[in-house]
Design a protein around this motif. Sequence first.
Motif, mmCIF file in Angstrom:
data_model
loop_
_atom_site.group_PDB
_atom_site.id
_atom_site.type_symbol
_atom_site.label_atom_id
_atom_site.label_comp_id
_atom_site.label_asym_id
_atom_site.label_seq_id
_atom_site.Cartn_x
_atom_site.Cartn_y
_atom_site.Cartn_z
ATOM 1 N N MET A 1 35.017 -12.949 -21.426
ATOM 2 C CA MET A 1 36.188 -13.167 -20.608
ATOM 3 C C MET A 1 37.117 -14.147 -21.313
ATOM 4 S SD MET A 1 36.022 -13.820 -16.644
ATOM 5 C CE MET A 1 37.237 -14.743 -15.833
ATOM 6 N N THR A 2 38.399 -13.858 -21.347
ATOM 7 C CA THR A 2 39.351 -14.717 -22.038
ATOM 8 C C THR A 2 39.948 -15.744 -21.090
ATOM 9 O OG1 THR A 2 41.167 -13.224 -21.590
ATOM 10 C CG2 THR A 2 39.945 -12.844 -23.627
ATOM 11 N N LYS A 3 40.333 -16.874 -21.678
ATOM 12 C CA LYS A 3 40.997 -17.923 -20.895
ATOM 13 C C LYS A 3 42.440 -17.521 -20.637
ATOM 14 C CE LYS A 3 40.208 -22.424 -21.490
ATOM 15 N NZ LYS A 3 40.186 -23.703 -22.180
ATOM 16 N N PRO A 4 42.958 -17.898 -19.473
ATOM 17 C CA PRO A 4 44.385 -17.613 -19.239
ATOM 18 C C PRO A 4 45.245 -18.389 -20.226
ATOM 19 C CG PRO A 4 43.429 -18.830 -17.382
ATOM 20 C CD PRO A 4 42.329 -18.549 -18.360
ATOM 21 N N ALA A 5 46.385 -17.804 -20.584
ATOM 22 C CA ALA A 5 47.283 -18.433 -21.551
ATOM 23 C C ALA A 5 47.760 -19.794 -21.053
ATOM 24 C CB ALA A 5 48.475 -17.527 -21.823
ATOM 25 N N ASN A 6 48.127 -19.878 -19.786
ATOM 26 C CA ASN A 6 48.568 -21.139 -19.204
ATOM 27 C C ASN A 6 47.627 -21.481 -18.053
ATOM 28 O OD1 ASN A 6 50.808 -21.336 -20.876
ATOM 29 N ND2 ASN A 6 52.055 -20.110 -19.507
ATOM 30 N N PRO A 7 46.829 -22.529 -18.222
ATOM 31 C CA PRO A 7 45.928 -22.890 -17.116
ATOM 32 C C PRO A 7 46.733 -23.322 -15.890
ATOM 33 C CG PRO A 7 45.885 -24.573 -18.815
ATOM 34 C CD PRO A 7 46.719 -23.437 -19.342
ATOM 35 N N PRO A 8 46.184 -23.119 -14.700
ATOM 36 C CA PRO A 8 46.918 -23.508 -13.485
ATOM 37 C C PRO A 8 47.264 -24.992 -13.497
ATOM 38 C CG PRO A 8 44.925 -22.286 -12.943
ATOM 39 C CD PRO A 8 44.889 -22.546 -14.411
ATOM 40 N N SER A 9 48.421 -25.297 -12.977
ATOM 41 C CA SER A 9 48.902 -26.674 -12.946
ATOM 42 C C SER A 9 48.674 -27.264 -11.557
ATOM 43 C CB SER A 9 50.394 -26.696 -13.269
ATOM 44 O OG SER A 9 50.924 -27.974 -13.046
ATOM 45 N N TRP A 10 48.407 -28.553 -11.496
ATOM 46 C CA TRP A 10 48.239 -29.248 -10.216
ATOM 47 C C TRP A 10 49.575 -29.381 -9.496
ATOM 48 C CZ3 TRP A 10 51.115 -33.636 -9.703
ATOM 49 C CH2 TRP A 10 51.612 -34.194 -10.884
ATOM 50 N N ARG A 11 50.685 -29.186 -10.231
ATOM 51 C CA ARG A 11 52.006 -29.334 -9.618
ATOM 52 C C ARG A 11 52.291 -28.248 -8.593
ATOM 53 N NH1 ARG A 11 53.496 -30.078 -15.091
ATOM 54 N NH2 ARG A 11 54.419 -28.022 -15.041
ATOM 55 N N PRO B 1 50.215 -26.642 -6.229
ATOM 56 C CA PRO B 1 49.783 -26.953 -4.858
ATOM 57 C C PRO B 1 50.467 -28.200 -4.293
ATOM 58 C CG PRO B 1 47.934 -27.145 -6.394
ATOM 59 C CD PRO B 1 49.104 -26.620 -7.159
ATOM 60 N N VAL B 2 50.712 -29.200 -5.134
ATOM 61 C CA VAL B 2 51.414 -30.402 -4.664
ATOM 62 C C VAL B 2 52.833 -30.035 -4.245
ATOM 63 C CG1 VAL B 2 52.356 -32.632 -5.401
ATOM 64 C CG2 VAL B 2 50.018 -32.019 -5.998
ATOM 65 N N GLY B 3 53.501 -29.214 -5.034
ATOM 66 C CA GLY B 3 54.844 -28.768 -4.697
ATOM 67 C C GLY B 3 54.881 -27.950 -3.420
ATOM 68 N N MET B 4 53.853 -27.116 -3.223
ATOM 69 C CA MET B 4 53.786 -26.313 -2.007
ATOM 70 C C MET B 4 53.673 -27.219 -0.781
ATOM 71 S SD MET B 4 50.825 -23.668 -0.772
ATOM 72 C CE MET B 4 49.669 -25.029 -0.672
ATOM 73 N N PHE B 5 52.822 -28.228 -0.856
ATOM 74 C CA PHE B 5 52.685 -29.149 0.266
ATOM 75 C C PHE B 5 53.954 -29.988 0.465
ATOM 76 C CE2 PHE B 5 48.046 -28.517 -0.432
ATOM 77 C CZ PHE B 5 47.789 -27.962 0.818
ATOM 78 N N ALA B 6 54.641 -30.307 -0.623
ATOM 79 C CA ALA B 6 55.902 -31.046 -0.507
ATOM 80 C C ALA B 6 56.959 -30.184 0.187
ATOM 81 C CB ALA B 6 56.389 -31.487 -1.885
ATOM 82 N N ILE B 7 57.018 -28.903 -0.134
ATOM 83 C CA ILE B 7 57.967 -28.000 0.518
ATOM 84 C C ILE B 7 57.663 -27.916 2.009
ATOM 85 C CG2 ILE B 7 58.669 -25.569 0.724
ATOM 86 C CD1 ILE B 7 58.361 -25.418 -2.360
ATOM 87 N N LEU B 8 56.389 -27.774 2.352
ATOM 88 C CA LEU B 8 56.009 -27.725 3.773
ATOM 89 C C LEU B 8 56.363 -29.028 4.483
ATOM 90 C CD1 LEU B 8 52.583 -25.874 3.556
ATOM 91 C CD2 LEU B 8 54.764 -24.969 4.365
ATOM 92 N N ALA B 9 56.177 -30.159 3.794
ATOM 93 C CA ALA B 9 56.515 -31.459 4.388
ATOM 94 C C ALA B 9 58.018 -31.578 4.609
ATOM 95 C CB ALA B 9 56.014 -32.594 3.495
ATOM 96 N N ILE B 10 58.816 -31.115 3.653
ATOM 97 C CA ILE B 10 60.272 -31.154 3.806
ATOM 98 C C ILE B 10 60.697 -30.326 5.009
ATOM 99 C CG2 ILE B 10 62.445 -30.340 2.767
ATOM 100 C CD1 ILE B 10 61.247 -31.162 0.035
#
Length: 78
Positions: free
Chosen positions: A1-11, A13-22
């Motif tokens: 199995m190959t690694k994804p080209a860009n690993p998921p960023s923590w930004r 989920p944090v951004g999603m919660f920030a949007i919900l908070a706004i």
Amino acid sequence: MTKPANPPSWRKPVGMFAILAIILIWAVLVVSASEYIGQLHILAQAIIYLIAGIVWIAPLRPLLIWIETGSFSAPPEV
């Protein structure tokens, strides 16, 4: 199995919660002002709610740019 080209960023989920908070904070502000807005003429109410329905989008652009790039300003165009 190959690694994804860009690993998921923590930004993301944090951004999603920030949007919900706004959205939540903006909704609470508008609802708390609805008693005063409700006393105005129906046309004034419509204009206020139209503006309130659009204004919350303004802080999303820098937030979405940050989610994708890690910087709050847009990258220079090529």
